[in-house]
Scaffold this motif. Sequence first.
Motif, PDB file in Angstrom:
ATOM      1  N   VAL A  14      40.782  36.555  31.333  1.00  0.00           N
ATOM      2  CA  VAL A  14      39.510  37.121  31.798  1.00  0.00           C
ATOM      3  C   VAL A  14      38.377  36.601  30.798  1.00  0.00           C
ATOM      4  O   VAL A  14      36.972  36.245  31.209  1.00  0.00           O
ATOM      5  N   ILE A  54      38.433  43.417  38.791  1.00  0.00           N
ATOM      6  CA  ILE A  54      38.166  42.700  37.794  1.00  0.00           C
ATOM      7  C   ILE A  54      37.859  41.157  38.147  1.00  0.00           C
ATOM      8  O   ILE A  54      36.806  40.740  37.559  1.00  0.00           O
ATOM      9  N   LEU A  67      35.047  36.065  37.449  1.00  0.00           N
ATOM     10  CA  LEU A  67      35.031  37.525  37.228  1.00  0.00           C
ATOM     11  C   LEU A  67      34.208  38.029  38.599  1.00  0.00           C
ATOM     12  O   LEU A  67      33.180  37.550  39.021  1.00  0.00           O
ATOM     13  N   LYS A  69      32.962  41.289  37.845  1.00  0.00           N
ATOM     14  CA  LYS A  69      31.891  41.917  37.150  1.00  0.00           C
ATOM     15  C   LYS A  69      31.489  41.285  35.920  1.00  0.00           C
ATOM     16  O   LYS A  69      32.005  40.316  35.553  1.00  0.00           O
ATOM     17  N   ILE A  74      33.575  44.937  31.570  1.00  0.00           N
ATOM     18  CA  ILE A  74      34.995  44.822  31.644  1.00  0.00           C
ATOM     19  C   ILE A  74      35.537  45.355  30.120  1.00  0.00           C
ATOM     20  O   ILE A  74      35.377  44.415  29.397  1.00  0.00           O
ATOM     21  N   ASP A  78      40.469  48.380  31.100  1.00  0.00           N
ATOM     22  CA  ASP A  78      40.231  47.989  32.497  1.00  0.00           C
ATOM     23  C   ASP A  78      41.376  46.888  32.557  1.00  0.00           C
ATOM     24  O   ASP A  78      42.201  46.911  33.598  1.00  0.00           O
ATOM     25  N   VAL A  79      41.619  46.051  31.671  1.00  0.00           N
ATOM     26  CA  VAL A  79      42.565  44.866  31.971  1.00  0.00           C
ATOM     27  C   VAL A  79      44.025  45.250  31.805  1.00  0.00           C
ATOM     28  O   VAL A  79      44.838  45.078  32.561  1.00  0.00           O
ATOM     29  N   THR A 133      34.556  45.197  25.003  1.00  0.00           N
ATOM     30  CA  THR A 133      34.697  44.735  26.415  1.00  0.00           C
ATOM     31  C   THR A 133      34.879  43.196  26.005  1.00  0.00           C
ATOM     32  O   THR A 133      34.785  42.731  24.831  1.00  0.00           O
TER      33      THR A 133
END
Length: 167
Positions: A14, A54, A67, A69, A74, A78-79, A133
């Motif tokens: 990510v 995500i 991505l 978002k 993020i 979240d991940v 984030t």
Amino acid sequence: MKMGEGVEQAIHSVAMLSGLSEGSVLSAAAIAEFHGVSMSYLLKHLQALSGAGILETVPGPRGGYRLAKKPADITLLDVVLAVEGPAPAFRCGEIRQRGPNPVPNRYFTKPCNISATMLRAERVYRAELAKTTIADLGVQLAEIDDGPIAARSCAFLEIHERKATAR
């Protein structure tokens, strides 16, 4: 607490995707190559990240991932939740009620103090992950990188990034 290897791969993936040009994608094969990991194992986590909203998956021969978002939207939580699922890391099996010489049920009206402590700890670690984030990771990296890390990523993306086509 031990998280699966997929969490590390997912966070790094990510973070890497956060460096793409607007509308561009990166193939799963390229992400796996950059990190030196198994593509089949990584794909499982990329799919989980897509399912969690995500990542966005772009199909086709020039497709890949990007991505869904903004990096600032993020969090690490979240991940982690996308890869590991929402269930608590510690799951009390109430083993205190098993075995020989059982005690009366009145001693088990409240949750096990071990379980309660573990769940409090989980709330703290989740709150900490929710504070950071993907954008924060980029800022932190820029503070310690005097060039080589960014150069490596930029050189790789120059070759592997699938740029958005003009419409």
